[in-house]
Design an enzyme around this catalytic site. Structure first.
Site, PDB file in Angstrom:
ATOM      1  N   ARG A  79       0.856  -1.186   0.000  1.00  0.00           N
ATOM      2  CA  ARG A  79       0.000   0.000   0.000  1.00  0.00           C
ATOM      3  C   ARG A  79       0.893   1.237   0.000  1.00  0.00           C
ATOM      4  O   ARG A  79       1.671   1.438   0.936  1.00  0.00           O
ATOM      5  CB  ARG A  79      -0.913  -0.012   1.230  1.00  0.00           C
ATOM      6  CG  ARG A  79      -1.715   1.252   1.376  1.00  0.00           C
ATOM      7  CD  ARG A  79      -2.755   1.185   2.498  1.00  0.00           C
ATOM      8  NE  ARG A  79      -3.409   2.477   2.576  1.00  0.00           N
ATOM      9  CZ  ARG A  79      -3.307   3.325   3.607  1.00  0.00           C
ATOM     10  NH1 ARG A  79      -2.612   3.012   4.683  1.00  0.00           N
ATOM     11  NH2 ARG A  79      -3.899   4.501   3.554  1.00  0.00           N
ATOM     12  N   HIS A 123      -2.982  10.892   0.784  1.00  0.00           N
ATOM     13  CA  HIS A 123      -2.357  10.666   2.089  1.00  0.00           C
ATOM     14  C   HIS A 123      -1.684  11.981   2.513  1.00  0.00           C
ATOM     15  O   HIS A 123      -0.468  12.053   2.671  1.00  0.00           O
ATOM     16  CB  HIS A 123      -1.383   9.495   2.030  1.00  0.00           C
ATOM     17  CG  HIS A 123      -1.090   8.860   3.362  1.00  0.00           C
ATOM     18  ND1 HIS A 123      -1.211   7.506   3.604  1.00  0.00           N
ATOM     19  CD2 HIS A 123      -0.681   9.391   4.535  1.00  0.00           C
ATOM     20  CE1 HIS A 123      -0.879   7.241   4.865  1.00  0.00           C
ATOM     21  NE2 HIS A 123      -0.541   8.377   5.444  1.00  0.00           N
ATOM     22  N   GLU A 168      -7.372   8.438   6.416  1.00  0.00           N
ATOM     23  CA  GLU A 168      -7.621   9.042   7.727  1.00  0.00           C
ATOM     24  C   GLU A 168      -8.146  10.476   7.663  1.00  0.00           C
ATOM     25  O   GLU A 168      -7.463  11.418   8.099  1.00  0.00           O
ATOM     26  CB  GLU A 168      -6.351   8.998   8.586  1.00  0.00           C
ATOM     27  CG  GLU A 168      -5.842   7.592   8.845  1.00  0.00           C
ATOM     28  CD  GLU A 168      -4.693   7.552   9.843  1.00  0.00           C
ATOM     29  OE1 GLU A 168      -4.209   8.619  10.252  1.00  0.00           O
ATOM     30  OE2 GLU A 168      -4.287   6.439  10.218  1.00  0.00           O
ATOM     31  N   ASN A 294      -7.157   1.624  10.029  1.00  0.00           N
ATOM     32  CA  ASN A 294      -5.834   1.837  10.609  1.00  0.00           C
ATOM     33  C   ASN A 294      -5.997   1.808  12.120  1.00  0.00           C
ATOM     34  O   ASN A 294      -6.815   2.549  12.672  1.00  0.00           O
ATOM     35  CB  ASN A 294      -5.263   3.198  10.207  1.00  0.00           C
ATOM     36  CG  ASN A 294      -4.975   3.287   8.710  1.00  0.00           C
ATOM     37  OD1 ASN A 294      -5.086   2.288   7.989  1.00  0.00           O
ATOM     38  ND2 ASN A 294      -4.599   4.468   8.246  1.00  0.00           N
ATOM     39  N   TYR A 296      -3.899   1.777  15.866  1.00  0.00           N
ATOM     40  CA  TYR A 296      -2.651   1.906  16.630  1.00  0.00           C
ATOM     41  C   TYR A 296      -2.840   1.733  18.122  1.00  0.00           C
ATOM     42  O   TYR A 296      -2.003   1.157  18.802  1.00  0.00           O
ATOM     43  CB  TYR A 296      -1.999   3.269  16.352  1.00  0.00           C
ATOM     44  CG  TYR A 296      -1.441   3.334  14.956  1.00  0.00           C
ATOM     45  CD1 TYR A 296      -0.186   2.815  14.674  1.00  0.00           C
ATOM     46  CD2 TYR A 296      -2.187   3.864  13.915  1.00  0.00           C
ATOM     47  CE1 TYR A 296       0.317   2.829  13.389  1.00  0.00           C
ATOM     48  CE2 TYR A 296      -1.692   3.882  12.618  1.00  0.00           C
ATOM     49  CZ  TYR A 296      -0.437   3.365  12.361  1.00  0.00           C
ATOM     50  OH  TYR A 296       0.055   3.365  11.087  1.00  0.00           O
ATOM     51  N   GLU A 354      -3.270  -0.211   8.141  1.00  0.00           N
ATOM     52  CA  GLU A 354      -2.076   0.204   8.893  1.00  0.00           C
ATOM     53  C   GLU A 354      -2.176  -0.341  10.306  1.00  0.00           C
ATOM     54  O   GLU A 354      -3.232  -0.283  10.929  1.00  0.00           O
ATOM     55  CB  GLU A 354      -1.957   1.732   9.014  1.00  0.00           C
ATOM     56  CG  GLU A 354      -1.594   2.441   7.747  1.00  0.00           C
ATOM     57  CD  GLU A 354      -1.490   3.958   7.936  1.00  0.00           C
ATOM     58  OE1 GLU A 354      -1.203   4.423   9.070  1.00  0.00           O
ATOM     59  OE2 GLU A 354      -1.713   4.669   6.945  1.00  0.00           O
TER      60      GLU A 354
HETATM   61  C1  FCB Z   1      -1.082   7.193  10.656  1.00  0.00           C
HETATM   62  C2  FCB Z   1      -0.705   7.715   9.293  1.00  0.00           C
HETATM   63  C3  FCB Z   1       0.637   7.251   8.810  1.00  0.00           C
HETATM   64  C4  FCB Z   1       1.657   7.201   9.925  1.00  0.00           C
HETATM   65  C5  FCB Z   1       1.114   6.443  11.095  1.00  0.00           C
HETATM   66  C6  FCB Z   1       2.081   6.289  12.229  1.00  0.00           C
HETATM   67  O1  FCB Z   1      -1.980   8.073  11.266  1.00  0.00           O
HETATM   68  O2  FCB Z   1      -1.672   7.342   8.354  1.00  0.00           O
HETATM   69  O3  FCB Z   1       1.042   8.068   7.747  1.00  0.00           O
HETATM   70  O4  FCB Z   1       2.028   8.471  10.254  1.00  0.00           O
HETATM   71  O5  FCB Z   1      -0.042   7.071  11.566  1.00  0.00           O
END
Ligand code: FCB
Length: 452
Positions: A79, A123, A168, A294, A296, A354
């Protein structure tokens, strides 16, 4: 004996993710127009250590060997994002053939190496010329985005296998227009809802344009989702968690998939929340082929009247592991997130577009493997969390680790390393870390190695 091969679906897609400004370097090469990130990074005080994407990972020049590296790691999909200003230096109008040529070559190389290209159209690197006309605040941006999207669809749809419209939209708005941490660096609660709304209009318009061109591949939207757990059972904290969740998670998926904003939005923004024309939602709500998630971290959310406009903030969890970007490691949140999307939106096909973590790497020792045990642990646990969501019925088609390389982490510059491949920013040498080896094994065994 357990049949390990059946643990992830047979055609589950394993890949890695990057974005243009974060890795390409040479942002003005071959006739490209500057982006808002070019401007932002060159504005003193905006990025840690004054870092810029001028060189980044030099992927623009090293793409061929980078693709070979991906092949050697066993990647099945990649990607990446397209820099709008490389192909349309002014955002609209004049086409820059040299910029298109770069993405042509990248995609061809990927296919030659058996790697499926997934292209993200936006992006975060808006052409500066469009920012000068109001950027995401200008309603015309839906038309500008369609012009750009059509150019890319016509050029690459015979070879790109998956399209993502936006990456995002919440971050674009929250960080770019509300708090000003990221480009274009505005701070306005009046602008934020307008930017969000125009992002969603642009998304819908691009999907419509793709259908009109009889596009032949799946197209979807990529959102970042962070589950919000109330810090206590008090009415105030529960309401804060609901507000935060509406603001971050439902503000984008609801209009895209259900055709309306969450009821909490006027409460979040007060008088800054406009009455949007109802007909806009016919454009925004388009059938998409997948949602990219995505993930985290999570947030344990408490009521916080000072943190305007959402009036909520996260409570730090004592004795939990935090990454170098200050994000709590919480794999269960990924399972919860995927099941939440499944249940709320009717089980759409999902990709984890992500997932990854920034940790300090130990100093490189000549000839020794670069150990990154915290990232290894993070990936193991999160990929298991994906598996758990699959077992519970979510329709998950693939997983992309963020990121292939250490790279330009926006306002943090190069100070936060997310890569499974280390990049030496002096020599630009690439060195796979332990996490890359683990990930190769995960791909090779279709996840079975996680359960040995
Ligand atoms: C996300 C973004 C990516 C990167 C990660 C850590 O929010 O999409 O570009 O910065 O965080």
């Amino acid at each position: 004996m357990v049949d390990n091969a059946s643990r992830f679906p047979k055609h589950f897609l394993w890949g890695c993710a990057t974005s243009a400004y974060q890795i390409e370097g040479s942002p003005l090469a071959d006739g490209a127009g500057p982006s808002i990130w070019q401007r932002f990074a060159h504005t003193p005080g905006r990025v840690t250590n004054g870092d810029t994407g001028d060189i980044a990972c030099d992927h623009y020049r090293r793409y061929a060997s980078d693709v070979d590296l991906m092949r050697n790691l066993g990647m099945q999909a990649y990607r990446f994002s397209i820099a709008w200003g490389r192909v349309l230096p002014d955002g609209v109008g004049r086409v820059n053939e040299a910029g298109l040529g770069f993405y042509d070559r990248l995609v061809d190389r990927l296919l030659e190496q058996g790697i499926q290209p997934m292209a993200t159209l936006y992006h975060w690197d808006l052409p500066a010329a469009l920012d000068d006309k109001g950027g995401w605040l200008n309603r015309d941006i839906a038309d500008w985005f369609v012009e750009y999207a059509q150019l890319m669809f016509r050029r690459l749809d015979d070879r790109v296998r998956y399209w993502c419209t936006l990456n995002e939209p919440w971050v674009v708005t929250n960080d770019g227009y509300l708090h000003g941490y990221l480009a274009p660096g505005h701070r306005s609660a009046y602008e934020a809802p307008l930017a969000s709304h125009n992002l969603m209009r642009a998304h819908g318009a691009a999907v419509q344009a793709y259908r009109a061109l009889n596009g032949r591949n799946p197209i979807g939207l990529v959102v970042n989702i962070e589950p919000k757990y109330a810090a206590s059972q008090s009415g105030d904290d529960l309401a804060a968690a609901t507000r935060a969740e509406a603001y971050m998670n439902r503000q984008y998926l609801d209009p895209a998939l259900l055709g309306s904003y969450p009821n909490e939005m006027p409460d979040v923004f007060g008088g800054a929340w406009p009455n949007f024309p109802p007909t806009d939602f016919d454009q925004i709500k388009q059938k998409v082929d997948f949602i990219g998630v995505n993930y985290y971290t999570r947030s344990v959310t408490r009521n916080d009247p000072l943190n305007w406009p959402v009036r909520a903030s996260s409570v730090r969890q004592k004795q939990h592991t935090y990454t170098e970007t200050g994000w709590e490691v919480f794999p269960q949140g990924l399972t919860d997130t995927l099941l939440w999307v499944k249940n709320r939106y009717g089980n759409p096909p999902l990709y984890i577009t992500e997932n990854g973590a920034a940790f300090f790497d130990p100093p490189q020792v000549e000839g020794a493997v670069l150990e990154d045990p915290l990232r290894v642990d993070y990936l193991r646990k999160h990929i298991r969390a994906v598996h758990s969501a699959i077992q519970q019925g979510a329709d998950i088609r693939g997983y992309f680790v963020w990121s292939l390389f250490d790279n330009f982490e926006w306002a943090h510059g190069f100070s936060k390393r997310f890569g499974i491949v280390h990049v030496n920013y002096e020599t630009l040498e690439r060195t796979p870390k332990m996490s890359a080896r683990l990930y190769s094994e995960i791909i090779r065994t279709n996840g079975a190695v996680l359960f040995d």
